[in-house]
Design a protein around this motif. Structure first.
Motif, PDB file in Angstrom:
ATOM      1  N   VAL A  97       0.621  -1.114   0.199  1.00 43.50           N
ATOM      2  CA  VAL A  97      -0.439   0.257  -0.435  1.00 43.50           C
ATOM      3  C   VAL A  97       0.551   1.221   0.174  1.00 43.50           C
ATOM      4  O   VAL A  97       2.279   1.378   0.529  1.00 43.50           O
ATOM      5  CB  VAL A  97      -0.905  -0.281   1.186  1.00 43.50           C
ATOM      6  CG1 VAL A  97      -1.622   1.140   1.516  1.00 43.50           C
ATOM      7  CG2 VAL A  97      -1.916  -1.464   0.725  1.00 43.50           C
ATOM      8  N   VAL A  98       0.804   1.776  -0.824  1.00 43.35           N
ATOM      9  CA  VAL A  98       1.615   3.582  -0.407  1.00 43.35           C
ATOM     10  C   VAL A  98       0.386   4.684  -0.535  1.00 43.35           C
ATOM     11  O   VAL A  98       0.756   5.815   0.658  1.00 43.35           O
ATOM     12  CB  VAL A  98       1.442   4.179  -2.657  1.00 43.35           C
ATOM     13  CG1 VAL A  98       2.642   2.617  -2.484  1.00 43.35           C
ATOM     14  CG2 VAL A  98       0.500   3.566  -2.922  1.00 43.35           C
ATOM     15  N   THR A  99      -0.410   4.723  -0.655  1.00 43.90           N
ATOM     16  CA  THR A  99      -1.400   5.718   0.161  1.00 43.90           C
ATOM     17  C   THR A  99      -3.218   5.061  -0.021  1.00 43.90           C
ATOM     18  O   THR A  99      -3.477   4.012  -0.538  1.00 43.90           O
ATOM     19  CB  THR A  99      -1.672   6.773  -0.714  1.00 43.90           C
ATOM     20  OG1 THR A  99      -2.784   7.343  -0.171  1.00 43.90           O
ATOM     21  CG2 THR A  99      -1.886   6.483  -2.081  1.00 43.90           C
ATOM     22  N   ASN A 100      -3.238   5.022   1.334  1.00 45.49           N
ATOM     23  CA  ASN A 100      -5.192   4.817   2.229  1.00 45.49           C
ATOM     24  C   ASN A 100      -5.638   6.421   2.207  1.00 45.49           C
ATOM     25  O   ASN A 100      -6.049   6.117   2.754  1.00 45.49           O
ATOM     26  CB  ASN A 100      -5.025   3.895   2.430  1.00 45.49           C
ATOM     27  CG  ASN A 100      -4.874   4.552   4.520  1.00 45.49           C
ATOM     28  OD1 ASN A 100      -4.287   5.138   4.267  1.00 45.49           O
ATOM     29  ND2 ASN A 100      -4.827   3.360   5.487  1.00 45.49           N
ATOM     30  N   ASP A 101      -5.026   7.520   1.870  1.00 44.69           N
ATOM     31  CA  ASP A 101      -5.787   8.799   2.274  1.00 44.69           C
ATOM     32  C   ASP A 101      -6.287   8.979   1.184  1.00 44.69           C
ATOM     33  O   ASP A 101      -6.497  10.301  -0.150  1.00 44.69           O
ATOM     34  CB  ASP A 101      -4.043   9.811   2.039  1.00 44.69           C
ATOM     35  CG  ASP A 101      -4.972  11.028   2.449  1.00 44.69           C
ATOM     36  OD1 ASP A 101      -6.099  11.376   3.301  1.00 44.69           O
ATOM     37  OD2 ASP A 101      -3.851  11.931   2.296  1.00 44.69           O
ATOM     38  N   TYR A 102      -8.044   8.912   1.537  1.00 44.08           N
ATOM     39  CA  TYR A 102      -9.043   9.083   1.207  1.00 44.08           C
ATOM     40  C   TYR A 102      -9.956  10.622   0.912  1.00 44.08           C
ATOM     41  O   TYR A 102     -10.551  11.119   0.280  1.00 44.08           O
ATOM     42  CB  TYR A 102     -10.242   7.671   1.759  1.00 44.08           C
ATOM     43  CG  TYR A 102     -11.044   7.685   2.981  1.00 44.08           C
ATOM     44  CD1 TYR A 102     -11.613   8.998   3.820  1.00 44.08           C
ATOM     45  CD2 TYR A 102      -9.957   7.359   4.729  1.00 44.08           C
ATOM     46  CE1 TYR A 102     -11.696   9.046   4.849  1.00 44.08           C
ATOM     47  CE2 TYR A 102     -10.503   8.088   5.511  1.00 44.08           C
ATOM     48  CZ  TYR A 102     -11.287   8.540   5.672  1.00 44.08           C
ATOM     49  OH  TYR A 102     -11.308   8.547   7.137  1.00 44.08           O
ATOM     50  N   HIS A 103      -8.838  11.092   2.244  1.00 42.55           N
ATOM     51  CA  HIS A 103      -9.449  12.227   2.213  1.00 42.55           C
ATOM     52  C   HIS A 103      -8.632  13.240   1.353  1.00 42.55           C
ATOM     53  O   HIS A 103      -9.631  14.074   0.083  1.00 42.55           O
ATOM     54  CB  HIS A 103      -8.455  12.804   3.262  1.00 42.55           C
ATOM     55  CG  HIS A 103      -9.234  12.661   4.486  1.00 42.55           C
ATOM     56  ND1 HIS A 103     -10.671  12.827   4.958  1.00 42.55           N
ATOM     57  CD2 HIS A 103      -9.180  11.842   5.761  1.00 42.55           C
ATOM     58  CE1 HIS A 103     -10.712  12.150   6.133  1.00 42.55           C
ATOM     59  NE2 HIS A 103      -9.867  11.774   6.751  1.00 42.55           N
ATOM     60  N   HIS A 104      -7.970  12.628   0.309  1.00 43.58           N
ATOM     61  CA  HIS A 104      -7.134  14.124  -0.312  1.00 43.58           C
ATOM     62  C   HIS A 104      -7.422  12.976  -1.991  1.00 43.58           C
ATOM     63  O   HIS A 104      -6.820  13.812  -2.813  1.00 43.58           O
ATOM     64  CB  HIS A 104      -5.731  13.953  -0.033  1.00 43.58           C
ATOM     65  CG  HIS A 104      -5.551  15.013   1.354  1.00 43.58           C
ATOM     66  ND1 HIS A 104      -5.869  14.369   2.501  1.00 43.58           N
ATOM     67  CD2 HIS A 104      -6.260  16.299   1.514  1.00 43.58           C
ATOM     68  CE1 HIS A 104      -5.741  15.547   3.652  1.00 43.58           C
ATOM     69  NE2 HIS A 104      -5.920  16.598   2.739  1.00 43.58           N
ATOM     70  N   LEU A 105      -7.311  11.511  -2.323  1.00 45.86           N
ATOM     71  CA  LEU A 105      -6.663  10.440  -3.521  1.00 45.86           C
ATOM     72  C   LEU A 105      -7.665  11.529  -4.071  1.00 45.86           C
ATOM     73  O   LEU A 105      -7.096  11.781  -5.456  1.00 45.86           O
ATOM     74  CB  LEU A 105      -7.382   9.242  -2.730  1.00 45.86           C
ATOM     75  CG  LEU A 105      -6.432   8.073  -3.829  1.00 45.86           C
ATOM     76  CD1 LEU A 105      -5.744   8.945  -4.277  1.00 45.86           C
ATOM     77  CD2 LEU A 105      -7.440   7.084  -3.436  1.00 45.86           C
ATOM     78  N   SER A 106      -9.458  12.121  -4.878  1.00 44.00           N
ATOM     79  CA  SER A 106     -10.291  12.243  -5.130  1.00 44.00           C
ATOM     80  C   SER A 106      -9.498  13.370  -5.875  1.00 44.00           C
ATOM     81  O   SER A 106      -8.975  13.581  -7.061  1.00 44.00           O
ATOM     82  CB  SER A 106     -11.701  11.978  -4.656  1.00 44.00           C
ATOM     83  OG  SER A 106     -11.593  13.342  -4.040  1.00 44.00           O
TER      84      SER A 106
END
Length: 332
Positions: free
Chosen positions: A135-144
């Protein structure tokens, strides 16, 4: 047959309860942004796999943006089972219970490849780097918003601008309110451990929905004539409201269908490419009614509400000065 258990969910819900019985969502473990700066994740077609649950509102955002911007051939997608297993999210929907690209049975394996000491709740969405399998990101706040901006060189020709620079302050402001009081607000109500914590979340949720109802009485979308990232963030909660949150999370002052403007707005979005096509009511209901605090003793999942109601035309185009262009054209 893959095991089903309440153990994983129950343990982590206990860990996310505050002293006053309030729900406190865990922070994201992997938050490195995409970009071309030092230490940032390189933007490369075919390098990443987005793991989602069709049940999950945070993952739903990313699926909407991926389709609206035409990134389907750039970022592949893997889908987990809507019911969490003993070791978290599992790939039981794939042949042999193994993700065909990653070769793993559970999302937890990818988390542990990146951090062998990871003990939190493996969450979706998660972006996996195919060069490492981690996993490299699970940052759903900023991914979109990263998909909308730094991934722009890989957008399909004519893809809309969902995060226009001059509106970003307003988009971020309304999105922060929506996240706290609505997106996460339904969870704060549903996972509350005290009556006081539940009632506070309940009041904040419906006060905010009342404000959004009033706002949408005079404009087609949250920021006016065109769909923006703010709409992408609100829609997944509305899509789950009557099917799950109204009953399972006790958010029962009224249904979405009883808000004339919010209900029309939700149907308007549902009819657009990327919104309705990524909405899976079966996965949504099966997941939420499997959570230990709401699960039926006999495993019964509600048959309703009637999904065909989402197909009734919303007739909201008259609120827009560009009725035939729901998406904003990108700047030249």
């Amino acid at each position: 047959m893959t095991a089903r258990s309440a153990k994983d969910t129950s343990v982590h819900l206990d860990a996310e309860a505050g002293a006053g019985g309030e729900f406190r969502r865990q922070t994201n473990r992997f938050t490195t942004p995409f970009g071309d700066g030092p230490g940032e994740l390189p933007v490369e077609a075919g390098r990443y796999r987005l793991i989602v649950g069709l049940l999950c509102p945070w993952a739903h955002r990313q699926l909407i943006v991926r389709e609206v911007l035409g990134l389907q051939d750039v970022i592949s997608v893997g889908v987990v089972d809507p019911i969490r297993g003993d070791d978290g999210w599992q790939f039981t929907l794939d042949e042999g219970g193994v993700d065909p690209v990653l070769g793993i049975r559970t999302l937890a394996e990818a988390y542990r490849r990146s951090d062998p000491e990871f003990t939190g709740r493996p969450t979706v969405p998660a972006v996996i780097d195919l060069t490492t399998g981690g996993v490299v990101t699970n940052d759903y706040h900023h991914l979109s918003t990263q998909f909308e901006t730094v991934w722009r060189p890989l957008h399909a020709p004519g893809a809309p601008d969902l995060y226009p620079e001059e509106l970003r302050g307003e988009i971020d402001e309304i999105s922060a309110l929506v996240f706290d009081r609505v997106n996460n607000g339904v969870y704060k109500a549903g996972f509350a451990r005290t009556q006081e914590a539940y009632e506070q979340a309940y009041e904040e949720l419906f006060a905010t929905l009342d404000g959004l109802e009033e706002r949408l009485a005079t404009r087609r979308f949250l920021l006016g004539d065109h769909v923006t990232d703010a709409d992408v963030r609100l829609y997944p909660t509305l899509a789950r409201f009557d099917a799950a949150y109204h009953g399972a999370f006790h958010c029962n002052r009224q249904r979405l269908t009883e808000f004339p403007h919010l209900w029309g707005y939700a149907r308007d979005l549902y009819a657009l490419p990327g919104f309705g096509s990524t909405t899976d009511f079966d996965h949504i209901k099966r997941h939420y009614y499997s959570i230990p605090i709401v699960r039926s003793e006999y495993g019964i999942v509600p048959a309703g509400p009637d999904e065909s109601a989402w197909l009734v035309p919303a007739d909201r185009a008259a609120l827009s000065s560009t009725p035939d262009e729901p998406y904003r054209r990108p700047a030249a």
